[in-house]
Design a protein around this motif. Structure first.
Motif, PDB file in Angstrom:
ATOM      1  N   ILE A   1      48.973  26.631   9.796  1.00  0.00           N
ATOM      2  CA  ILE A   1      49.149  25.822  11.009  1.00  0.00           C
ATOM      3  C   ILE A   1      50.578  25.912  11.517  1.00  0.00           C
ATOM      4  N   GLU A   2      51.540  25.801  10.618  1.00  0.00           N
ATOM      5  CA  GLU A   2      52.949  25.808  11.021  1.00  0.00           C
ATOM      6  C   GLU A   2      53.314  27.101  11.765  1.00  0.00           C
ATOM      7  N   LYS A   3      52.811  28.219  11.290  1.00  0.00           N
ATOM      8  CA  LYS A   3      53.099  29.497  11.939  1.00  0.00           C
ATOM      9  C   LYS A   3      52.413  29.589  13.302  1.00  0.00           C
ATOM     10  N   ILE A   4      51.186  29.099  13.373  1.00  0.00           N
ATOM     11  CA  ILE A   4      50.454  29.090  14.648  1.00  0.00           C
ATOM     12  C   ILE A   4      51.204  28.240  15.661  1.00  0.00           C
ATOM     13  N   GLN A   5      51.645  27.048  15.226  1.00  0.00           N
ATOM     14  CA  GLN A   5      52.397  26.153  16.115  1.00  0.00           C
ATOM     15  C   GLN A   5      53.670  26.830  16.625  1.00  0.00           C
ATOM     16  N   LYS A   6      54.351  27.508  15.725  1.00  0.00           N
ATOM     17  CA  LYS A   6      55.614  28.151  16.077  1.00  0.00           C
ATOM     18  C   LYS A   6      55.408  29.284  17.080  1.00  0.00           C
ATOM     19  N   LEU A   7      54.432  30.144  16.805  1.00  0.00           N
ATOM     20  CA  LEU A   7      54.217  31.306  17.677  1.00  0.00           C
ATOM     21  C   LEU A   7      53.628  30.919  19.032  1.00  0.00           C
ATOM     22  N   LEU A   8      52.858  29.834  19.040  1.00  0.00           N
ATOM     23  CA  LEU A   8      52.271  29.374  20.306  1.00  0.00           C
ATOM     24  C   LEU A   8      53.147  28.342  21.013  1.00  0.00           C
ATOM     25  N   ASN A   9      54.155  27.820  20.289  1.00  0.00           N
ATOM     26  CA  ASN A   9      54.969  26.716  20.796  1.00  0.00           C
ATOM     27  C   ASN A   9      54.063  25.563  21.238  1.00  0.00           C
ATOM     28  N   HIS A  10      53.179  25.182  20.321  1.00  0.00           N
ATOM     29  CA  HIS A  10      52.142  24.202  20.648  1.00  0.00           C
ATOM     30  C   HIS A  10      51.792  23.415  19.388  1.00  0.00           C
ATOM     31  N   LYS A  11      51.584  22.100  19.531  1.00  0.00           N
ATOM     32  CA  LYS A  11      51.406  21.222  18.365  1.00  0.00           C
ATOM     33  C   LYS A  11      49.958  21.002  17.950  1.00  0.00           C
ATOM     34  N   LEU A  12      49.035  20.943  18.908  1.00  0.00           N
ATOM     35  CA  LEU A  12      47.666  20.505  18.603  1.00  0.00           C
ATOM     36  C   LEU A  12      46.821  21.652  18.048  1.00  0.00           C
ATOM     37  N   VAL A  13      46.927  21.862  16.746  1.00  0.00           N
ATOM     38  CA  VAL A  13      46.259  22.997  16.103  1.00  0.00           C
ATOM     39  C   VAL A  13      45.344  22.522  14.971  1.00  0.00           C
ATOM     40  N   VAL A  14      44.122  23.024  14.992  1.00  0.00           N
ATOM     41  CA  VAL A  14      43.179  22.853  13.879  1.00  0.00           C
ATOM     42  C   VAL A  14      42.937  24.234  13.295  1.00  0.00           C
ATOM     43  N   ARG A  15      42.952  24.307  11.982  1.00  0.00           N
ATOM     44  CA  ARG A  15      42.725  25.588  11.310  1.00  0.00           C
ATOM     45  C   ARG A  15      41.412  25.520  10.528  1.00  0.00           C
ATOM     46  N   ALA A  16      40.562  26.523  10.721  1.00  0.00           N
ATOM     47  CA  ALA A  16      39.256  26.522  10.061  1.00  0.00           C
ATOM     48  C   ALA A  16      38.965  27.880   9.442  1.00  0.00           C
ATOM     49  N   MET A  17      38.142  27.884   8.394  1.00  0.00           N
ATOM     50  CA  MET A  17      37.719  29.133   7.767  1.00  0.00           C
ATOM     51  C   MET A  17      36.202  29.152   7.648  1.00  0.00           C
ATOM     52  N   PRO A  18      35.528  29.820   8.593  1.00  0.00           N
ATOM     53  CA  PRO A  18      34.066  29.942   8.516  1.00  0.00           C
ATOM     54  C   PRO A  18      33.669  31.165   7.689  1.00  0.00           C
ATOM     55  N   ASN A  19      32.365  31.400   7.556  1.00  0.00           N
ATOM     56  CA  ASN A  19      31.920  32.644   6.935  1.00  0.00           C
ATOM     57  C   ASN A  19      30.779  33.263   7.741  1.00  0.00           C
ATOM     58  N   SER A  20      30.389  34.470   7.386  1.00  0.00           N
ATOM     59  CA  SER A  20      29.489  35.244   8.243  1.00  0.00           C
ATOM     60  C   SER A  20      28.089  34.656   8.447  1.00  0.00           C
ATOM     61  N   PRO A  21      27.535  33.844   7.525  1.00  0.00           N
ATOM     62  CA  PRO A  21      26.230  33.242   7.830  1.00  0.00           C
ATOM     63  C   PRO A  21      26.235  32.293   9.031  1.00  0.00           C
ATOM     64  N   THR A  22      27.400  32.034   9.622  1.00  0.00           N
ATOM     65  CA  THR A  22      27.419  31.298  10.893  1.00  0.00           C
ATOM     66  C   THR A  22      26.593  32.035  11.943  1.00  0.00           C
ATOM     67  N   LEU A  23      26.421  33.350  11.771  1.00  0.00           N
ATOM     68  CA  LEU A  23      25.596  34.138  12.695  1.00  0.00           C
ATOM     69  C   LEU A  23      24.174  33.589  12.779  1.00  0.00           C
ATOM     70  N   LEU A  24      23.720  32.957  11.690  1.00  0.00           N
ATOM     71  CA  LEU A  24      22.369  32.392  11.635  1.00  0.00           C
ATOM     72  C   LEU A  24      22.375  30.865  11.703  1.00  0.00           C
ATOM     73  N   GLY A  25      23.558  30.300  11.926  1.00  0.00           N
ATOM     74  CA  GLY A  25      23.666  28.842  11.885  1.00  0.00           C
ATOM     75  C   GLY A  25      23.568  28.303  10.472  1.00  0.00           C
ATOM     76  N   MET A  26      23.885  29.158   9.471  1.00  0.00           N
ATOM     77  CA  MET A  26      23.790  28.742   8.071  1.00  0.00           C
ATOM     78  C   MET A  26      25.115  28.940   7.342  1.00  0.00           C
ATOM     79  N   GLY A  27      26.208  28.896   8.088  1.00  0.00           N
ATOM     80  CA  GLY A  27      27.523  29.093   7.492  1.00  0.00           C
ATOM     81  C   GLY A  27      28.079  27.818   6.897  1.00  0.00           C
ATOM     82  N   ILE A  28      29.231  27.965   6.286  1.00  0.00           N
ATOM     83  CA  ILE A  28      29.993  26.780   5.854  1.00  0.00           C
ATOM     84  C   ILE A  28      31.450  27.022   6.230  1.00  0.00           C
ATOM     85  N   THR A  29      32.084  25.998   6.765  1.00  0.00           N
ATOM     86  CA  THR A  29      33.448  26.105   7.266  1.00  0.00           C
ATOM     87  C   THR A  29      34.315  25.013   6.665  1.00  0.00           C
ATOM     88  N   GLY A  30      35.429  25.411   6.064  1.00  0.00           N
ATOM     89  CA  GLY A  30      36.445  24.447   5.659  1.00  0.00           C
ATOM     90  C   GLY A  30      37.469  24.343   6.773  1.00  0.00           C
TER      91      GLY A  30
END
Length: 267
Positions: free
Chosen positions: A101-130
């Protein structure tokens, strides 16, 4: 809600399909931005009412949420070539592996950042995301993000951002480990003289049945293994070889190496 997806690759497009399927967004309020203009016709065909834009064309983004779905290795170069400024109230959702998040904020010069990690079964609506969020994001904003993520399967909020590299290694990369084991089993079947398509059928159905049995049983994994592995039998012979060759330790080592690589991607 208006959403822009920066990086219209497999993951970006699978998110888009889920949002539209569950009517979380109107097609005309979806902006798909890509650097690969050869993809334009195919994306336009799949998303006829949405706006398909080349990265160089974007001078302004009048949206509430920008989802960054580019490869983590390309992120810095992409930000250096932005031709638009983010507005203070715009949310950014990153689904890039490794980039904190800190690097994203710095490079975008923007504070409101959410970071997520999905996986490929999202293609079927059966993924899990942290996912995790920067300070300053309100509860209602986080609920809106969770609604979007849940349309692709399930989501889990993590207080500690450091755990996301582990999630990347475990569930983000996890489908590939599963396919790797399935592939080994199919090839073993072929080597024993079973025709390849038939071997695939036996292995896929075995995996599917084993998953449902595991998911609907109160027994531990060790107990489930013992249920199959009778003393002196065929399963025990296979498991003995796996143990002698330290298969569990090799798999664990690989997953830990994936986590290490995720940390390296932050640079």
């Amino acid at each position: 809600m208006k959403i822009a997806i920066l990086g219209a690759g497999n993951m970006g497009l699978s998110f888009s399909k889920s949002f539209l399927k569950y009517e979380l967004i109107k097609p005309e309020n979806l902006y798909l931005i890509t650097r690969n203009q050869s993809k334009f016709s195919k994306i336009s065909e799949d998303f006829p009412k949405s706006k398909i834009l080349a990265f160089d064309e974007v001078k302004e983004l009048d949206v509430e949420l920008i989802i960054i779905a580019v490869k983590p290795q390309d992120f810095q170069q992409v930000t250096e070539n932005f031709k638009f400024q983010l507005k203070d109230n715009q949310m950014v959702l990153s689904i890039m592996a490794g980039i904190k998040i800190e690097k994203i904020q710095k490079l975008l010069n923007h504070k409101l950042v959410v970071r997520a990690m999905p996986n490929s079964p999202t293609l079927l609506g059966m993924g899990i995301t942290g996912y995790t969020a920067a300070e300053g994001i309100s509860f209602s904003q986080l609920i809106n993000i969770e609604r979007l993520l849940n349309s692709t399967g399930r989501s889990v909020y993590l207080e500690d951002e450091e755990l996301l590299d582990g999630v990347t290694a475990l569930s983000g990369s996890g489908p590939a480990y599963f396919y790797y084991i399935v592939d080994a089993m199919i090839k073993a079947g072929v080597e024993m003289g079973i025709e390849e398509n038939l071997s695939k059928l036996f292995v896929k159905q075995t995996m599917l049945g084993a998953y449902h049995l595991m998911n609907n049983s109160e027994k531990s994994l060790e107990e489930l293994i013992k249920d199959v592995a009778s003393k002196g039998g065929t399963t025990e012979a296979a498991l003995q070889t796996f143990n002698e060759d330290n298969c569990k330790e090799i798999l664990k080592k690989g997953i830990l190496n994936a986590e290490k690589r995720a940390k390296e991607l932050n640079g």
